[in-house]
Design a protein around this motif. Structure first.
Motif: not given
Length: 205
Positions: A30-33, A41-47, A49-67
Motif C-alpha cells: 500500500g505504499f511506494t518507495l 525526510g529524503v529525496t526519492p533518488a536517495a532510496v 543508494r540502498h534498495f532497487e525497489g520496494r520489494e528489496d526494502l521489504i526484504a530487509e525489514i523481513a530480514r531484521q524481523g527474522y533476526d
C-alpha cells in the motif's frame, strides 16, 4: 502519519523505520518507495543508494524481523529449561509476543509475498528461526518411541502453523474474528491437544 525524519546519518535504517510505519498503516503493497523516502525526510533518488525497489526494502525489514524473531524463540526455548515441555510451550508464546510487539516486521515476513530465498541473508535468519522450533520439537519428541516419532521438521511445522493461525485469526485484531478466549489460551490448549495425540501429555481423566 508520523514523520520520523532522517537525522542520524543512517539512511538505510531510516528508510526501514519509515517503511515499517507505512506497512502497519497501509500494508506491504500500500505504499511506494517515494512515500518511504518522504517519510524518512529524503529525496526519492536517495532510496536507490540502498534498495532497487520496494520489494528489496521489504526484504530487509523481513530480514531484521527474522533476526529478532529467532532471538526471541531462542531465549524462550532456553528459559523453559530444564523441562522440554516448558521449553516447547515457551516458543509458542514467543510467537504470539513477537506478532504483537513487531507488527510491521511480522507483516513483512509472512504477508508480503517476499520469499525467504530472496537473499542469502534473509534465508539464513529465517532458517535459524525455524531451527529453534525444530530443536524444541526434537528435544520433546525424545520421549516418543522411535517408531512413532514424527520428524522434528514436521513436528515444528505443525506448531508453527498452529501459532500462525492463532496470530492471524485472533491476536492481531482482525475484523470479525474476535474470540471469547485469549489467544494464549487458544494456543496452549491447541498445543496440548496435539501433544496428547502424540502421547507426550497424559490424557485428562
Amino acid at each position: 502519519m508520523h514523520k520520523r525524519g532522517y537525522h542520524h546519518g543512517n539512511l538505510k535504517q531510516a528508510l526501514v523505520e519509515a517503511a515499517l510505519t507505512l506497512i502497519e498503516e497501509k500494508g506491504p503493497t500500500g505504499f511506494t518507495l517515494s512515500e518511504a523516502a518522504k517519510s524518512a525526510g529524503v529525496t526519492p533518488a536517495a532510496v536507490y543508494r540502498h534498495f532497487e525497489g520496494r520489494e528489496d526494502l521489504i526484504a530487509e525489514i523481513a530480514r531484521q524481523g527474522y533476526d529478532v524473531f529467532a532471538d526471541l524463540l531462542d531465549y524462550a526455548f532456553a528459559s523453559g529449561a530444564p523441562s522440554a515441555l516448558a521449553s516447547f510451550e515457551a516458543t509458542g508464546r514467543a510467537y504470539l509476543a513477537f506478532a504483537r510487539k513487531y507488527p510491521g516486521h511480522y507483516v513483512a515476513m509472512f504477508e508480503s509475498g517476499i520469499s525467504i530465498n530472496r537473499t542469502p541473508e534473509l534465508n539464513l535468519v529465517a532458517t535459524r528461526a525455524l531451527g529453534v522450533l525444530e530443536k524444541a520439537a526434537e528435544k520433546l519428541s525424545q520421549h516418543i518411541p522411535l517408531e512413532k516419532r514424527p520428524p522434528p521438521q514436521m513436528f515444528a511445522a505443525h506448531i508453527w502453523a498452529m501459532s500462525h493461525g492463532v496470530v492471524e485469526l485472533f491476536a492481531r485484531g482482525s475484523p470479525g474474528t474476535q474470540s471469547p478466549f485469549p489467544p494464549e489460551d487458544l494456543l496452549e490448549t491447541g498445543i496440548g491437544i496435539y501433544l496428547r495425540g502424540l502421547g507426550l501429555i497424559e490424557q485428562d481423566q
